[in-house]
Write a protein that holds these residues in place. Structure first.
Motif, PDB file in Angstrom:
ATOM      1  N   GLY A   1       0.786  -1.219   0.000  1.00  0.00           N
ATOM      2  CA  GLY A   1       0.000   0.000   0.000  1.00  0.00           C
ATOM      3  C   GLY A   1       0.822   1.275   0.000  1.00  0.00           C
ATOM      4  O   GLY A   1       0.291   2.345  -0.227  1.00  0.00           O
ATOM      5  N   SER A   2       2.108   1.189   0.220  1.00  0.00           N
ATOM      6  CA  SER A   2       2.957   2.369   0.320  1.00  0.00           C
ATOM      7  C   SER A   2       3.700   2.612  -0.989  1.00  0.00           C
ATOM      8  O   SER A   2       4.633   1.878  -1.340  1.00  0.00           O
ATOM      9  N   ALA A   3       3.302   3.662  -1.685  1.00  0.00           N
ATOM     10  CA  ALA A   3       3.952   3.980  -2.965  1.00  0.00           C
ATOM     11  C   ALA A   3       5.414   4.359  -2.762  1.00  0.00           C
ATOM     12  O   ALA A   3       6.276   3.987  -3.570  1.00  0.00           O
ATOM     13  N   ALA A   4       5.709   5.086  -1.692  1.00  0.00           N
ATOM     14  CA  ALA A   4       7.098   5.482  -1.432  1.00  0.00           C
ATOM     15  C   ALA A   4       7.984   4.255  -1.212  1.00  0.00           C
ATOM     16  O   ALA A   4       9.118   4.196  -1.700  1.00  0.00           O
ATOM     17  N   HIS A   5       7.487   3.261  -0.508  1.00  0.00           N
ATOM     18  CA  HIS A   5       8.245   2.027  -0.276  1.00  0.00           C
ATOM     19  C   HIS A   5       8.468   1.277  -1.594  1.00  0.00           C
ATOM     20  O   HIS A   5       9.584   0.808  -1.850  1.00  0.00           O
ATOM     21  N   LEU A   6       7.435   1.182  -2.395  1.00  0.00           N
ATOM     22  CA  LEU A   6       7.561   0.461  -3.666  1.00  0.00           C
ATOM     23  C   LEU A   6       8.589   1.120  -4.578  1.00  0.00           C
ATOM     24  O   LEU A   6       9.399   0.436  -5.215  1.00  0.00           O
ATOM     25  N   VAL A   7       8.568   2.443  -4.632  1.00  0.00           N
ATOM     26  CA  VAL A   7       9.523   3.153  -5.492  1.00  0.00           C
ATOM     27  C   VAL A   7      10.937   3.056  -4.922  1.00  0.00           C
ATOM     28  O   VAL A   7      11.883   2.750  -5.651  1.00  0.00           O
ATOM     29  N   ALA A   8      11.085   3.293  -3.620  1.00  0.00           N
ATOM     30  CA  ALA A   8      12.423   3.332  -3.021  1.00  0.00           C
ATOM     31  C   ALA A   8      13.080   1.963  -2.945  1.00  0.00           C
ATOM     32  O   ALA A   8      14.280   1.838  -3.178  1.00  0.00           O
ATOM     33  N   PHE A   9      12.321   0.937  -2.625  1.00  0.00           N
ATOM     34  CA  PHE A   9      12.940  -0.359  -2.359  1.00  0.00           C
ATOM     35  C   PHE A   9      12.739  -1.394  -3.456  1.00  0.00           C
ATOM     36  O   PHE A   9      13.532  -2.309  -3.582  1.00  0.00           O
ATOM     37  N   HIS A  10      11.703  -1.274  -4.239  1.00  0.00           N
ATOM     38  CA  HIS A  10      11.462  -2.258  -5.298  1.00  0.00           C
ATOM     39  C   HIS A  10      11.929  -1.723  -6.651  1.00  0.00           C
ATOM     40  O   HIS A  10      12.753  -2.338  -7.321  1.00  0.00           O
ATOM     41  N   LEU A  11      11.424  -0.591  -7.051  1.00  0.00           N
ATOM     42  CA  LEU A  11      11.740  -0.042  -8.368  1.00  0.00           C
ATOM     43  C   LEU A  11      13.172   0.473  -8.442  1.00  0.00           C
ATOM     44  O   LEU A  11      13.845   0.298  -9.460  1.00  0.00           O
ATOM     45  N   ALA A  12      13.654   1.093  -7.385  1.00  0.00           N
ATOM     46  CA  ALA A  12      14.994   1.691  -7.409  1.00  0.00           C
ATOM     47  C   ALA A  12      16.087   0.650  -7.657  1.00  0.00           C
ATOM     48  O   ALA A  12      17.019   0.896  -8.421  1.00  0.00           O
ATOM     49  N   GLY A  13      15.973  -0.516  -7.053  1.00  0.00           N
ATOM     50  CA  GLY A  13      16.973  -1.560  -7.269  1.00  0.00           C
ATOM     51  C   GLY A  13      17.021  -2.034  -8.704  1.00  0.00           C
ATOM     52  O   GLY A  13      18.091  -2.210  -9.287  1.00  0.00           O
ATOM     53  N   VAL A  14      15.850  -2.205  -9.293  1.00  0.00           N
ATOM     54  CA  VAL A  14      15.791  -2.640 -10.693  1.00  0.00           C
ATOM     55  C   VAL A  14      16.360  -1.549 -11.599  1.00  0.00           C
ATOM     56  O   VAL A  14      17.114  -1.836 -12.536  1.00  0.00           O
ATOM     57  N   LEU A  15      16.035  -0.298 -11.328  1.00  0.00           N
ATOM     58  CA  LEU A  15      16.548   0.797 -12.149  1.00  0.00           C
ATOM     59  C   LEU A  15      18.059   0.954 -12.014  1.00  0.00           C
ATOM     60  O   LEU A  15      18.734   1.258 -13.004  1.00  0.00           O
ATOM     61  N   LEU A  16      18.601   0.743 -10.822  1.00  0.00           N
ATOM     62  CA  LEU A  16      20.054   0.795 -10.647  1.00  0.00           C
ATOM     63  C   LEU A  16      20.753  -0.284 -11.475  1.00  0.00           C
ATOM     64  O   LEU A  16      21.759  -0.023 -12.136  1.00  0.00           O
ATOM     65  N   VAL A  17      20.211  -1.480 -11.442  1.00  0.00           N
ATOM     66  CA  VAL A  17      20.799  -2.576 -12.219  1.00  0.00           C
ATOM     67  C   VAL A  17      20.651  -2.310 -13.712  1.00  0.00           C
ATOM     68  O   VAL A  17      21.574  -2.537 -14.496  1.00  0.00           O
ATOM     69  N   LEU A  18      19.500  -1.799 -14.119  1.00  0.00           N
ATOM     70  CA  LEU A  18      19.279  -1.473 -15.528  1.00  0.00           C
ATOM     71  C   LEU A  18      20.275  -0.412 -15.992  1.00  0.00           C
ATOM     72  O   LEU A  18      20.873  -0.538 -17.064  1.00  0.00           O
ATOM     73  N   GLY A  19      20.472   0.616 -15.194  1.00  0.00           N
ATOM     74  CA  GLY A  19      21.428   1.665 -15.542  1.00  0.00           C
ATOM     75  C   GLY A  19      22.852   1.139 -15.628  1.00  0.00           C
ATOM     76  O   GLY A  19      23.602   1.483 -16.544  1.00  0.00           O
ATOM     77  N   ALA A  20      23.233   0.291 -14.679  1.00  0.00           N
ATOM     78  CA  ALA A  20      24.582  -0.284 -14.704  1.00  0.00           C
ATOM     79  C   ALA A  20      24.774  -1.178 -15.926  1.00  0.00           C
ATOM     80  O   ALA A  20      25.829  -1.142 -16.573  1.00  0.00           O
ATOM     81  N   GLY A  21      23.759  -1.957 -16.264  1.00  0.00           N
ATOM     82  CA  GLY A  21      23.853  -2.803 -17.455  1.00  0.00           C
ATOM     83  C   GLY A  21      23.946  -1.987 -18.726  1.00  0.00           C
ATOM     84  O   GLY A  21      24.704  -2.315 -19.644  1.00  0.00           O
ATOM     85  N   LEU A  22      23.190  -0.895 -18.778  1.00  0.00           N
ATOM     86  CA  LEU A  22      23.237  -0.018 -19.956  1.00  0.00           C
ATOM     87  C   LEU A  22      24.604   0.646 -20.079  1.00  0.00           C
ATOM     88  O   LEU A  22      25.180   0.694 -21.171  1.00  0.00           O
ATOM     89  N   LEU A  23      25.129   1.145 -18.978  1.00  0.00           N
ATOM     90  CA  LEU A  23      26.454   1.759 -19.012  1.00  0.00           C
ATOM     91  C   LEU A  23      27.540   0.763 -19.412  1.00  0.00           C
ATOM     92  O   LEU A  23      28.450   1.101 -20.163  1.00  0.00           O
ATOM     93  N   ALA A  24      27.426  -0.454 -18.929  1.00  0.00           N
ATOM     94  CA  ALA A  24      28.411  -1.484 -19.285  1.00  0.00           C
ATOM     95  C   ALA A  24      28.352  -1.804 -20.773  1.00  0.00           C
ATOM     96  O   ALA A  24      29.379  -1.947 -21.431  1.00  0.00           O
ATOM     97  N   SER A  25      27.149  -1.895 -21.316  1.00  0.00           N
ATOM     98  CA  SER A  25      27.039  -2.218 -22.739  1.00  0.00           C
ATOM     99  C   SER A  25      27.486  -1.041 -23.607  1.00  0.00           C
ATOM    100  O   SER A  25      28.078  -1.235 -24.653  1.00  0.00           O
ATOM    101  N   LEU A  26      27.226   0.185 -23.172  1.00  0.00           N
ATOM    102  CA  LEU A  26      27.690   1.347 -23.933  1.00  0.00           C
ATOM    103  C   LEU A  26      29.204   1.482 -23.871  1.00  0.00           C
ATOM    104  O   LEU A  26      29.837   1.861 -24.845  1.00  0.00           O
ATOM    105  N   GLY A  27      29.790   1.150 -22.732  1.00  0.00           N
ATOM    106  CA  GLY A  27      31.238   1.184 -22.609  1.00  0.00           C
ATOM    107  C   GLY A  27      31.901   0.190 -23.537  1.00  0.00           C
ATOM    108  O   GLY A  27      32.923   0.461 -24.128  1.00  0.00           O
ATOM    109  N   ARG A  28      31.287  -0.941 -23.723  1.00  0.00           N
ATOM    110  CA  ARG A  28      31.822  -1.974 -24.626  1.00  0.00           C
ATOM    111  C   ARG A  28      31.703  -1.513 -26.070  1.00  0.00           C
ATOM    112  O   ARG A  28      32.626  -1.724 -26.867  1.00  0.00           O
ATOM    113  N   ALA A  29      30.585  -0.858 -26.418  1.00  0.00           N
ATOM    114  CA  ALA A  29      30.410  -0.394 -27.796  1.00  0.00           C
ATOM    115  C   ALA A  29      31.387   0.730 -28.118  1.00  0.00           C
ATOM    116  O   ALA A  29      31.905   0.819 -29.224  1.00  0.00           O
TER     117      ALA A  29
END
Length: 83
Positions: A52-80
């Motif tokens: 029920g807590s939107a702040a919790h969902l964004v901070a603890f669920h979505l943020a982790g996925v976005l951090l990993v997505l960003g790191a994966g994108l940066l890694a693939s761009l660095g390789r290119a």
């Protein structure tokens, strides 16, 4: 949790790809890491009591996925850029 699952999944992917004939691409490891983060997030969606807590969902669920997505994108761009 998402970051730990992403690291574990990327580690397994690295071990599998290292032994094969396919070249080890950073984008492949990034994709495996994001898949691990999404799997961890799915497990948290089932087991977490704070739906029920939107702040919790964004901070603890979505943020982790976005951090990993960003790191994966940066890694693939660095390789290119290195090519």
């Amino acid at each position: 949790t998402e970051l730990a699952a992403a690291g574990a999944t990327a580690g397994v992917a690295w071990l599998v790809l290292r032994r094969g004939a396919a070249p080890l691409l950073r984008s492949t490891l990034g994709a495996w890491a994001v898949a691990g983060a999404l799997a961890a997030d799915a497990a948290l969606q089932i087991s977490c009591a704070e739906h029920g807590s939107a702040a919790h969902l964004v901070a603890f669920h979505l943020a982790g996925v976005l951090l990993v997505l960003g790191a994966g994108l940066l890694a693939s761009l660095g390789r290119a850029a290195a090519r």
